[in-house]
Design a protein around this motif. Structure first.
Motif, PDB file in Angstrom:
ATOM      1  N   CYS A  10       0.816  -1.206   0.000  1.00 59.23           N
ATOM      2  CA  CYS A  10       0.000   0.000   0.000  1.00 59.23           C
ATOM      3  C   CYS A  10       0.856   1.265   0.000  1.00 59.23           C
ATOM      4  N   ASP A  11       0.271   2.340  -0.504  1.00 65.14           N
ATOM      5  CA  ASP A  11       0.926   3.643  -0.489  1.00 65.14           C
ATOM      6  C   ASP A  11       0.630   4.340   0.839  1.00 65.14           C
ATOM      7  N   PRO A  12       1.152   5.549   1.070  1.00 60.45           N
ATOM      8  CA  PRO A  12       0.906   6.236   2.353  1.00 60.45           C
ATOM      9  C   PRO A  12      -0.575   6.487   2.649  1.00 60.45           C
ATOM     10  N   ALA A  13      -1.425   6.472   1.633  1.00 63.81           N
ATOM     11  CA  ALA A  13      -2.865   6.664   1.863  1.00 63.81           C
ATOM     12  C   ALA A  13      -3.550   5.360   2.290  1.00 63.81           C
ATOM     13  N   GLY A  14      -2.786   4.254   2.288  1.00 64.65           N
ATOM     14  CA  GLY A  14      -3.339   2.976   2.717  1.00 64.65           C
ATOM     15  C   GLY A  14      -4.037   2.192   1.629  1.00 64.65           C
ATOM     16  N   ILE A  15      -3.883   2.620   0.369  1.00 66.60           N
ATOM     17  CA  ILE A  15      -4.471   1.864  -0.734  1.00 66.60           C
ATOM     18  C   ILE A  15      -3.356   1.180  -1.528  1.00 66.60           C
ATOM     19  N   VAL A  16      -3.716   0.089  -2.185  1.00 63.11           N
ATOM     20  CA  VAL A  16      -2.718  -0.656  -2.966  1.00 63.11           C
ATOM     21  C   VAL A  16      -2.152   0.253  -4.037  1.00 63.11           C
ATOM     22  N   TRP A  17      -0.822   0.295  -4.089  1.00 64.61           N
ATOM     23  CA  TRP A  17      -0.113   1.037  -5.125  1.00 64.61           C
ATOM     24  C   TRP A  17      -0.337   0.295  -6.437  1.00 64.61           C
ATOM     25  N   PHE A  18      -0.821   0.990  -7.471  1.00 59.89           N
ATOM     26  CA  PHE A  18      -1.322   0.350  -8.680  1.00 59.89           C
ATOM     27  C   PHE A  18      -0.360  -0.640  -9.349  1.00 59.89           C
ATOM     28  N   PRO A  19       0.981  -0.433  -9.356  1.00 64.52           N
ATOM     29  CA  PRO A  19       1.835  -1.435 -10.011  1.00 64.52           C
ATOM     30  C   PRO A  19       1.738  -2.824  -9.366  1.00 64.52           C
ATOM     31  N   ASN A  20       1.324  -2.886  -8.104  1.00 68.36           N
ATOM     32  CA  ASN A  20       1.188  -4.191  -7.466  1.00 68.36           C
ATOM     33  C   ASN A  20       0.102  -5.034  -8.122  1.00 68.36           C
ATOM     34  N   PHE A  21      -0.939  -4.391  -8.631  1.00 71.23           N
ATOM     35  CA  PHE A  21      -1.961  -5.140  -9.359  1.00 71.23           C
ATOM     36  C   PHE A  21      -1.338  -5.836 -10.570  1.00 71.23           C
ATOM     37  N   PHE A  22      -0.443  -5.143 -11.262  1.00 73.27           N
ATOM     38  CA  PHE A  22       0.200  -5.738 -12.439  1.00 73.27           C
ATOM     39  C   PHE A  22       1.151  -6.865 -12.040  1.00 73.27           C
ATOM     40  N   ARG A  23       1.803  -6.740 -10.906  1.00 74.34           N
ATOM     41  CA  ARG A  23       2.656  -7.822 -10.398  1.00 74.34           C
ATOM     42  C   ARG A  23       1.802  -9.055 -10.105  1.00 74.34           C
ATOM     43  N   TRP A  24       0.642  -8.840  -9.479  1.00 74.79           N
ATOM     44  CA  TRP A  24      -0.234  -9.954  -9.127  1.00 74.79           C
ATOM     45  C   TRP A  24      -0.857 -10.602 -10.357  1.00 74.79           C
ATOM     46  N   ILE A  25      -1.252  -9.805 -11.353  1.00 77.93           N
ATOM     47  CA  ILE A  25      -1.846 -10.445 -12.533  1.00 77.93           C
ATOM     48  C   ILE A  25      -0.775 -11.156 -13.359  1.00 77.93           C
ATOM     49  N   ASP A  26       0.470 -10.696 -13.306  1.00 78.15           N
ATOM     50  CA  ASP A  26       1.542 -11.434 -13.976  1.00 78.15           C
ATOM     51  C   ASP A  26       1.706 -12.806 -13.317  1.00 78.15           C
ATOM     52  N   ALA A  27       1.670 -12.847 -11.996  1.00 80.05           N
ATOM     53  CA  ALA A  27       1.743 -14.133 -11.287  1.00 80.05           C
ATOM     54  C   ALA A  27       0.517 -14.986 -11.613  1.00 80.05           C
ATOM     55  N   ALA A  28      -0.655 -14.367 -11.709  1.00 81.14           N
ATOM     56  CA  ALA A  28      -1.875 -15.099 -12.044  1.00 81.14           C
ATOM     57  C   ALA A  28      -1.789 -15.687 -13.449  1.00 81.14           C
ATOM     58  N   SER A  29      -1.105 -14.992 -14.354  1.00 79.06           N
ATOM     59  CA  SER A  29      -0.925 -15.511 -15.707  1.00 79.06           C
ATOM     60  C   SER A  29      -0.172 -16.832 -15.678  1.00 79.06           C
ATOM     61  N   ARG A  30       0.959 -16.870 -15.003  1.00 76.54           N
ATOM     62  CA  ARG A  30       1.734 -18.118 -14.927  1.00 76.54           C
ATOM     63  C   ARG A  30       0.963 -19.190 -14.161  1.00 76.54           C
TER      64      ARG A  30
ATOM     65  N   PHE B  41      -2.183 -19.599 -14.147  1.00 77.23           N
ATOM     66  CA  PHE B  41      -3.179 -20.119 -15.084  1.00 77.23           C
ATOM     67  C   PHE B  41      -2.596 -21.298 -15.867  1.00 77.23           C
ATOM     68  N   PHE B  42      -1.411 -21.098 -16.426  1.00 74.79           N
ATOM     69  CA  PHE B  42      -0.801 -22.161 -17.228  1.00 74.79           C
ATOM     70  C   PHE B  42      -0.443 -23.379 -16.385  1.00 74.79           C
ATOM     71  N   ILE B  43       0.042 -23.162 -15.177  1.00 70.18           N
ATOM     72  CA  ILE B  43       0.352 -24.278 -14.285  1.00 70.18           C
ATOM     73  C   ILE B  43      -0.918 -25.076 -13.993  1.00 70.18           C
ATOM     74  N   ALA B  44      -2.016 -24.372 -13.661  1.00 75.37           N
ATOM     75  CA  ALA B  44      -3.281 -25.039 -13.349  1.00 75.37           C
ATOM     76  C   ALA B  44      -3.827 -25.816 -14.551  1.00 75.37           C
ATOM     77  N   CYS B  45      -3.492 -25.362 -15.755  1.00 81.42           N
ATOM     78  CA  CYS B  45      -3.930 -26.066 -16.971  1.00 81.42           C
ATOM     79  C   CYS B  45      -3.047 -27.271 -17.300  1.00 81.42           C
ATOM     80  N   GLY B  46      -1.926 -27.414 -16.593  1.00 79.57           N
ATOM     81  CA  GLY B  46      -1.037 -28.550 -16.836  1.00 79.57           C
ATOM     82  C   GLY B  46       0.136 -28.257 -17.748  1.00 79.57           C
ATOM     83  N   VAL B  47       0.376 -26.967 -18.053  1.00 77.49           N
ATOM     84  CA  VAL B  47       1.526 -26.597 -18.875  1.00 77.49           C
ATOM     85  C   VAL B  47       2.784 -26.744 -18.015  1.00 77.49           C
ATOM     86  N   PRO B  48       3.810 -27.422 -18.534  1.00 76.72           N
ATOM     87  CA  PRO B  48       5.045 -27.593 -17.748  1.00 76.72           C
ATOM     88  C   PRO B  48       5.729 -26.253 -17.454  1.00 76.72           C
ATOM     89  N   PRO B  49       6.658 -26.244 -16.492  1.00 80.60           N
ATOM     90  CA  PRO B  49       7.426 -25.024 -16.211  1.00 80.60           C
ATOM     91  C   PRO B  49       8.153 -24.542 -17.474  1.00 80.60           C
TER      92      PRO B  49
END
Length: 137
Positions: free
Chosen positions: A16-36, A38-46
């Motif tokens: 979070c930023d000083p205002a106590g809300i998530v700093w927007f780049p963290n959303f992009f970090r989390w969706i990048d992790a969610a992307s990988r 997704f592929f793991i859950a589908c059975g795509v190898p590392p």
């Protein structure tokens, strides 16, 4: 029917930023992790394995469009629902919905490629590997 894979995130104080809300780049970090995830859950190898078997080193981002609807803060439990919205010849559109309970916080679409590496080190876009597409549909 489109496959949807959920990825859980707990917002930490440092997200979070000083205002106590998530700093927007963290959303992009989390969706990048969610992307990988997704592929793991589908059975795509590392990616280390697909590098050897298919020449695919990963799925770099080439375009993104996001809409922030509501804020998140320290302690929130988020769910990121990920799906493939469209398969193209050498790219695909991955769709994300970041939720806190039933509340939509962020919606995002990204265009990604299945990347390979040439002998000179430069990257190129592979045609969508049929084996990976079959696992993810």
């Amino acid at each position: 029917m489109t496959r949807v894979v959920s990825y859980a995130v707990r917002v930490e104080f440092g997200d979070c930023d000083p205002a106590g809300i998530v700093w927007f780049p963290n959303f992009f970090r989390w969706i990048d992790a969610a992307s990988r995830h997704f592929f793991i859950a589908c059975g795509v190898p590392p990616w280390a394995e697909t590098t050897q078997t298919l020449g695919v080193i990963g799925t770099p981002l080439v375009d993104t469009h996001a809409k922030f609807v509501k804020t998140a803060t320290y302690g929130d439990a988020l769910q990121i629902d990920t799906s493939i919205a469209e398969w193209r010849g050498k790219s695909f559109v991955q769709r994300y919905r970041v939720l806190r309970g039933d509340d939509l916080l962020m919606a995002c679409e990204e265009v990604r490629i299945f990347a390979g590496r040439r002998d000179d080190g430069s990257l190129f876009a592979h045609a969508i590997p049929p084996s990976i597409r079959a696992l993810c549909e």
